[in-house]
Design a protein around this motif. Structure first.
Motif, PDB file in Angstrom:
ATOM      1  N   LYS A 107      31.452 164.798  24.511  1.00 38.06           N
ATOM      2  CA  LYS A 107      32.548 165.780  24.583  1.00 38.06           C
ATOM      3  C   LYS A 107      32.235 166.883  25.584  1.00 38.06           C
ATOM      4  CE  LYS A 107      32.338 166.821  20.218  1.00 38.06           C
ATOM      5  NZ  LYS A 107      31.392 165.775  19.816  1.00 38.06           N
ATOM      6  N   THR A 149      34.648 167.979  28.536  1.00 36.71           N
ATOM      7  CA  THR A 149      35.134 169.359  28.591  1.00 36.71           C
ATOM      8  C   THR A 149      34.763 169.997  29.922  1.00 36.71           C
ATOM      9  OG1 THR A 149      34.830 169.523  26.206  1.00 36.71           O
ATOM     10  CG2 THR A 149      35.071 171.582  27.391  1.00 36.71           C
ATOM     11  N   GLU A 156      37.636 172.623  22.321  1.00 35.50           N
ATOM     12  CA  GLU A 156      36.459 171.750  22.357  1.00 35.50           C
ATOM     13  C   GLU A 156      35.913 171.598  20.946  1.00 35.50           C
ATOM     14  OE1 GLU A 156      33.284 173.636  24.529  1.00 35.50           O
ATOM     15  OE2 GLU A 156      32.047 171.842  24.572  1.00 35.50           O
TER      16      GLU A 156
END
Ligand code: IMP
Ligand code: MG
Length: 334
Positions: free
Chosen positions: A16, A20, A172
């Motif tokens: 992630k 991001t 996020e």
């Protein structure tokens, strides 16, 4: 006003932070918001050739974007200030960019001590569970109660809703769907909401959502006490090639083939319209293309075969917008 959300489709550690970081480069966002979890998360980011592991501070800070630790999070002040110092020492400006929601909760020394021993489910020992327990028992401390946090506090309502600016927020998430307190494999879960719904708990109205990015890996990893890895040498090979060791605790991550049923549930419950599978190069090195569907191992002849199988099977027949698929190698952009 808009919000894009990044969620993890498996058990965390799917990349992630990388996605991001990549999305931040678009220059499209006014804010990056971490919406759940504490310093149990370790987000590994390669920025301008240097490796950073952040636990609390969202990736927006690398691009001069306002970076907020949201109301769904729990914050350890010692870790927070250590991260500020580390970023500043590396030349990453944090002043006036890093904020903590005034109603985020605090991880105290007592929480850390309580979580520090051997826990039944194998936590990261970062005080996460006890901090959320006290939040819901209404005995916790909020960020606004901590004197040293005063310069960093932000009111999410004022920031997102009560100014003339139109926020464009990248949300996020931390951890992943299989660790979600509601949808994960309870009790082998974390104590927060790791789904799209968790992002909305941070003063984000549903109508602002544009894209939901679902991030997975082409295989699966899990860290914790349950028995997850089959006793086969190939998974040791995958762990070595994929460098599957915890960013927070250094523990070896247990490996297995991707569980298609888990990923399908995660895509549908999160409302994902952009799907990323990371670390394809790791399986390429083993030259073995497998996944698990309904408890059975499926084998594919080639990378192209597994990719088209995933793209067709996971396209979804009840989403009103088409799902887009991306496949990515370790350490490369998407
Ligand atoms: P806790 O979140 O520290 O309470 O740990 C609960 C479970 O979630 C344990 O199995 C942890 O290993 C796992 N976990 C928590 N944070 C992460 C993460 O960032 N990546 C992978 N696993 C995690
Ligand atoms: Mg991680």
């Amino acid at each position: 006003m808009l919000a894009d959300i990044v969620v993890d489709l498996q058990y965390g550690d799917c990349g992630k932070g990388k996605i991001t970081h990549h999305l931040c480069k678009s220059g499209d966002y006014t804010h990056v918001l971490r919406y759940n979890g504490g310093c149990n998360a370790g987000h590994t980011i390669y920025h301008e050739g240097r490796k950073f592991v952040t636990h609390h501070i969202p990736a927006g800070v690398f691009f001069g974007i306002k970076s907020i630790i949201g109301s769904g999070c729990v914050v350890n002040p010692v870790q927070f200030f250590a991260e500020i110092e580390e970023l500043e020492a590396a030349g990453i400006k944090t002043q006036g960019l890093v904020f903590i929601a005034n109603n985020a909760h605090v991880i105290t020394a007592d929480h850390l001590a309580e979580d520090g021993g051997d826990t039944k489910i194998g936590t990261t020992k970062q005080g996460n569970g006890p901090a959320y327990r006290d939040k819901y028992a209404r005995t916790g401390l909020q960020a606004k109660d901590i004197p040293s946090f005063q310069p960093y506090l932000i009111d999410l309502y004022e920031e997102f809703h009560n100014t003339n600016a139109s926020p464009r927020i990248l949300c996020e998430g931390a951890q992943g769907f299989g660790l979600d307190i509601d949808h994960g494999d309870y009790p082998y879960v974390t104590s927060s909401h790791c789904t799209t719904a968790g992002a909305l708990l941070n003063a984000i109205p549903p109508a602002w959502i544009r894209d939901v990015w679902g991030v997975g890996k082409i295989y699966e990893t899990y860290v914790g006490q349950k028995n997850f890895e089959p006793d086969e040498d190939i998974f040791k090979t995958i762990r070595d090639i994929g460098e599957e060791y915890g960013a927070t605790t250094g523990r070896p991550r247990q490996c297995n083939w991707m569980d298609l049923n888990l990923v399908t549930r995660a895509l549908n419950i999160n409302g994902v319209n952009k799907v990323v599978f990371n670390k394809v190069d790791v399986l390429r090195e083993t030259d073995t293309w497998r996944l698990i569907s309904d408890g059975k191992v499926l084998e594919f002849d080639s990378e192209n075969d597994i990719k088209s199988f995933l793209t067709n099977t996971l396209a979804g027949d009840h989403s009103d917008s088409d799902r887009e698929f991306f496949f990515s190698d370790n350490k490369n952009g998407i």
